[in-house]
Design a protein around this motif. Sequence first.
Motif, short mmCIF file in Angstrom:
data_model
loop_
_atom_site.label_atom_id
_atom_site.label_comp_id
_atom_site.label_asym_id
_atom_site.label_seq_id
_atom_site.Cartn_x
_atom_site.Cartn_y
_atom_site.Cartn_z
N GLN A 17 0.82 -1.22 0.00
CA GLN A 17 0.00 0.00 0.00
C GLN A 17 0.85 1.26 0.00
O GLN A 17 0.37 2.33 -0.36
CB GLN A 17 -0.91 0.04 1.24
N CYS A 60 -10.75 0.75 4.09
CA CYS A 60 -9.35 0.60 3.69
C CYS A 60 -8.73 1.97 3.52
O CYS A 60 -9.32 2.85 2.90
CB CYS A 60 -9.29 -0.17 2.37
N LEU A 61 -7.52 2.14 4.06
CA LEU A 61 -6.82 3.42 3.94
C LEU A 61 -6.57 3.80 2.49
O LEU A 61 -6.48 4.97 2.16
CB LEU A 61 -5.48 3.35 4.69
N HIS A 102 -7.46 -8.89 6.11
CA HIS A 102 -7.55 -7.75 5.19
C HIS A 102 -6.16 -7.39 4.66
O HIS A 102 -5.96 -7.23 3.45
CB HIS A 102 -8.21 -6.57 5.92
N HIS A 106 -4.04 -7.75 0.86
CA HIS A 106 -3.22 -6.74 0.17
C HIS A 106 -1.91 -7.35 -0.32
O HIS A 106 -1.44 -7.02 -1.41
CB HIS A 106 -2.86 -5.59 1.12
ZN LIG Z 1 -6.74 -2.09 3.14
#
Ligand SMILES: [Zn+2]
Length: 114
Positions: A17, A60-61, A102, A106
């Motif tokens: 991310q 989610c960020l 979660h 990713h």
């Molecule tokens: Zn996320």
Amino acid sequence: DLVSCYRTDGIGLSAPQVGVNVQLMVFNPAGVKGEGEEIVLVNPVVYKFSKRLSVYEEGCLSFPGIYANVLRPDTVKIDAQDASGAKIKVKLSELSARVFQHEFDHLQGILFFD
Ligand SMILES: [Zn+2]
């Protein structure tokens, strides 16, 4: 980093991310800096999922403002390494198991709304 994660009400973050292509995640189910425990997992592999599943609303960020109900196993058992490279086994339940799964998605390039 986890500081910006906390600032945006996040409780977990995976390396991809933030543009780092390694198998690493950090999370803190408490969601508040200075509270709870920051868990760092490197190269995590799940060796057992519980049969019992539940639905929980996730965000989610990477996608602010988007939320979705996601069905996932309640508990997971994981082989991983800690931040120093030592091999560890971890059993997670409740919110920790949810956040782990979660973030684990990713690492596989899967997003929660998939
Ligand atoms: Zn996320």
